[in-house]
Design a protein around this motif. Structure first.
Motif, PDB file in Angstrom:
ATOM      1  N   ILE A 130       0.851  -1.199   0.000  1.00 25.10           N
ATOM      2  CA  ILE A 130       0.000   0.000   0.000  1.00 25.10           C
ATOM      3  C   ILE A 130       0.879   1.238   0.000  1.00 25.10           C
ATOM      4  CG2 ILE A 130      -1.754   1.252   1.281  1.00 25.10           C
ATOM      5  CD1 ILE A 130      -3.081  -1.240   1.847  1.00 25.10           C
ATOM      6  N   ASP A 131       0.629   2.123  -0.973  1.00 22.88           N
ATOM      7  CA  ASP A 131       1.509   3.273  -1.176  1.00 22.88           C
ATOM      8  C   ASP A 131       0.685   4.513  -1.500  1.00 22.88           C
ATOM      9  OD1 ASP A 131       3.917   4.704  -1.597  1.00 22.88           O
ATOM     10  OD2 ASP A 131       3.951   4.189  -3.727  1.00 22.88           O
ATOM     11  N   ALA A 132       1.325   5.661  -1.400  1.00 24.20           N
ATOM     12  CA  ALA A 132       0.825   6.930  -1.947  1.00 24.20           C
ATOM     13  C   ALA A 132      -0.606   7.246  -1.500  1.00 24.20           C
ATOM     14  CB  ALA A 132       0.956   6.890  -3.480  1.00 24.20           C
ATOM     15  N   ASP A 133      -1.509   7.476  -2.475  1.00 22.99           N
ATOM     16  CA  ASP A 133      -2.862   7.896  -2.122  1.00 22.99           C
ATOM     17  C   ASP A 133      -3.612   6.844  -1.319  1.00 22.99           C
ATOM     18  OD1 ASP A 133      -3.050  10.544  -3.130  1.00 22.99           O
ATOM     19  OD2 ASP A 133      -3.125   9.761  -5.168  1.00 22.99           O
ATOM     20  N   ALA A 134      -3.314   5.579  -1.516  1.00 23.08           N
ATOM     21  CA  ALA A 134      -3.955   4.539  -0.698  1.00 23.08           C
ATOM     22  C   ALA A 134      -3.563   4.704   0.771  1.00 23.08           C
ATOM     23  CB  ALA A 134      -3.581   3.152  -1.207  1.00 23.08           C
ATOM     24  N   LEU A 135      -2.317   5.092   1.026  1.00 23.64           N
ATOM     25  CA  LEU A 135      -1.884   5.370   2.404  1.00 23.64           C
ATOM     26  C   LEU A 135      -2.618   6.587   2.968  1.00 23.64           C
ATOM     27  CD1 LEU A 135       2.007   4.957   2.226  1.00 23.64           C
ATOM     28  CD2 LEU A 135       0.407   3.476   3.448  1.00 23.64           C
ATOM     29  N   ASN A 136      -2.767   7.615   2.149  1.00 26.30           N
ATOM     30  CA  ASN A 136      -3.435   8.827   2.613  1.00 26.30           C
ATOM     31  C   ASN A 136      -4.911   8.571   2.903  1.00 26.30           C
ATOM     32  OD1 ASN A 136      -1.100  10.417   2.485  1.00 26.30           O
ATOM     33  ND2 ASN A 136      -1.380  10.768   0.294  1.00 26.30           N
TER      34      ASN A 136
ATOM     35  N   ALA B 287      -7.765  -2.050  10.062  1.00 24.88           N
ATOM     36  CA  ALA B 287      -8.155  -3.385  10.544  1.00 24.88           C
ATOM     37  C   ALA B 287      -8.527  -4.324   9.390  1.00 24.88           C
ATOM     38  CB  ALA B 287      -9.322  -3.265  11.516  1.00 24.88           C
ATOM     39  N   LEU B 288      -8.816  -3.770   8.214  1.00 22.98           N
ATOM     40  CA  LEU B 288      -9.180  -4.598   7.055  1.00 22.98           C
ATOM     41  C   LEU B 288      -7.965  -5.164   6.331  1.00 22.98           C
ATOM     42  CD1 LEU B 288     -11.929  -2.260   5.510  1.00 22.98           C
ATOM     43  CD2 LEU B 288     -12.302  -4.326   6.891  1.00 22.98           C
ATOM     44  N   LEU B 289      -6.759  -4.653   6.643  1.00 21.20           N
ATOM     45  CA  LEU B 289      -5.570  -5.088   5.911  1.00 21.20           C
ATOM     46  C   LEU B 289      -5.236  -6.544   6.236  1.00 21.20           C
ATOM     47  CD1 LEU B 289      -3.222  -1.993   6.476  1.00 21.20           C
ATOM     48  CD2 LEU B 289      -4.699  -2.454   4.509  1.00 21.20           C
ATOM     49  N   PRO B 290      -4.905  -7.343   5.213  1.00 20.79           N
ATOM     50  CA  PRO B 290      -4.438  -8.700   5.503  1.00 20.79           C
ATOM     51  C   PRO B 290      -3.162  -8.646   6.348  1.00 20.79           C
ATOM     52  CG  PRO B 290      -4.879  -8.417   3.149  1.00 20.79           C
ATOM     53  CD  PRO B 290      -4.950  -7.058   3.772  1.00 20.79           C
ATOM     54  N   PRO B 291      -2.960  -9.606   7.259  1.00 20.17           N
ATOM     55  CA  PRO B 291      -1.722  -9.621   8.049  1.00 20.17           C
ATOM     56  C   PRO B 291      -0.497  -9.614   7.140  1.00 20.17           C
ATOM     57  CG  PRO B 291      -3.261 -11.280   8.850  1.00 20.17           C
ATOM     58  CD  PRO B 291      -3.835 -10.730   7.574  1.00 20.17           C
ATOM     59  N   ARG B 292       0.545  -8.897   7.562  1.00 21.05           N
ATOM     60  CA  ARG B 292       1.821  -8.785   6.844  1.00 21.05           C
ATOM     61  C   ARG B 292       1.736  -7.893   5.609  1.00 21.05           C
ATOM     62  NH1 ARG B 292       4.928  -9.405  10.152  1.00 21.05           N
ATOM     63  NH2 ARG B 292       6.640 -10.340   9.016  1.00 21.05           N
ATOM     64  N   THR B 293       0.696  -7.062   5.537  1.00 29.09           N
ATOM     65  CA  THR B 293       0.637  -6.059   4.471  1.00 29.09           C
ATOM     66  C   THR B 293       1.833  -5.114   4.616  1.00 29.09           C
ATOM     67  OG1 THR B 293      -1.756  -6.127   4.170  1.00 29.09           O
ATOM     68  CG2 THR B 293      -0.677  -4.045   3.652  1.00 29.09           C
ATOM     69  N   ILE B 294       2.374  -4.680   3.475  1.00 27.00           N
ATOM     70  CA  ILE B 294       3.528  -3.775   3.462  1.00 27.00           C
ATOM     71  C   ILE B 294       3.058  -2.358   3.150  1.00 27.00           C
ATOM     72  CG2 ILE B 294       5.729  -3.238   2.335  1.00 27.00           C
ATOM     73  CD1 ILE B 294       5.884  -6.289   1.627  1.00 27.00           C
ATOM     74  N   LEU B 295       3.379  -1.411   4.033  1.00 26.87           N
ATOM     75  CA  LEU B 295       3.074   0.002   3.823  1.00 26.87           C
ATOM     76  C   LEU B 295       4.374   0.723   3.487  1.00 26.87           C
ATOM     77  CD1 LEU B 295       0.836   0.623   7.011  1.00 26.87           C
ATOM     78  CD2 LEU B 295       0.159  -0.371   4.820  1.00 26.87           C
TER      79      LEU B 295
END
Length: 282
Positions: free
Chosen positions: A130-136, A146-154
């Motif tokens: 997850i990067d850029a506008d998705a992070l914002n 809380a919806l992110l799958p475990p071990r998601t990379i930001l």
């Protein structure tokens, strides 16, 4: 804070998996890159090409309709699926078998795009970057973490990190907040900067490659594509983050004698990924 582990060649070689000579594109991973909006299709072009050049067998880009011809013409090796909207994303629904997804570059933060992002998170369990506008968008809607799958990379740059974890006043406080955020949410944080740090729970890694040439537009989009590619190739999330960051920095070290700092741009990173890989095979 724990003493950072240096991400150097020795550390990377413990994790790097050379290609099997009998491999084929069907088992080299399929990466999906989601993002782009009117005027910002270049970011997805960079991410998608970087994913291919990092060794992924197949790459599909999901973009608004205005990105279709651009991607088909500029990167013929990439497959393209479009949203029904001309200028931005409104419905991220893909009937494809993919191994990893990178989302955010150039995506914008229209309300329809935010809703589409929420709906996408609600129904995916695949490895994510997850990067850029998705992070914002996540920063505006903290409960969605809380919806992110475990071990998601930001992969935040400093301002995006601040929006995610809150303001800090010392380096120690910054790392403390990042470690807590990583532990509580079971995510890996790539803290982009000079140097870049990777936070995996209480483990902190410090990258040893890269230089000021990387301070250029699109550099982060390329990194998103590289890490997503490695995830699709079945690297564990923390190894994908470490190897992606290391190779990304190494391209700038390799290119510097010929480009100098000023004329190195994001496409220069992509052009030098091959030489970065070759340095691991020596």
């Amino acid at each position: 804070m724990n003493t950072p582990i240096a991400i150097d060649r020795n550390e990377i070689l413990k994790r790097y998996k050379p290609l099997d000579k009998f491999t084929h594109k069907g088992i080299q991973g399929h990466a999906l890159i989601i993002g782009g909006s009117y005027g910002k299709i270049g970011s997805i072009s960079l991410s998608s090409k970087a994913a291919l050049k990092t060794g992924c067998g197949l790459v599909t880009s999901f973009v608004p309709m205005c990105g279709y011809e651009i991607l088909q013409i500029t990167i013929p090796e990439v497959m393209v699926v479009t949203d029904e909207h001309e200028k931005y994303l409104t419905d991220i629904s893909i009937e494809l078998e993919v191994d990893a997804i990178g989302i955010g570059p150039g995506m914008g933060q229209k309300m329809a795009t935010q809703k589409a992002f929420h709906d996408f998170l609600s129904k995916t369990s695949l490895p994510l970057v997850i990067d850029a506008d998705a992070l914002n968008i996540l920063s505006h809607n903290p409960s969605w973490v809380a919806l992110l799958p475990p071990r998601t990379i930001l992969t935040p740059h400093p301002k995006e990190l601040e929006r995610l974890i809150g303001k800090w006043y010392t380096e120690e406080e910054k790392f403390g907040k990042a470690v807590v955020f990583s532990l509580v949410n079971q995510v890996i944080i790539v803290m982009k900067g000079a140097p870049t740090y990777i936070i995996d729970g209480e483990n902190i890694y410090e990258n040893t490659t890269g230089n000021a040439a990387l301070a250029t537009a699109g550099s982060g989009d390329v990194l998103t594509g590289m890490i997503t590619s490695l995830l699709a190739q079945s690297y564990k999330p923390v190894d994908a983050a470490l190897l992606g960051v290391y190779l990304h920095g190494l391209t700038a070290d390799i290119a510097l004698p010929e480009t100098g700092y000023q004329s190195f741009i994001a496409t220069s990173i992509i052009e030098h990924i091959g030489k970065a890989y070759l340095s691991l095979d020596v």
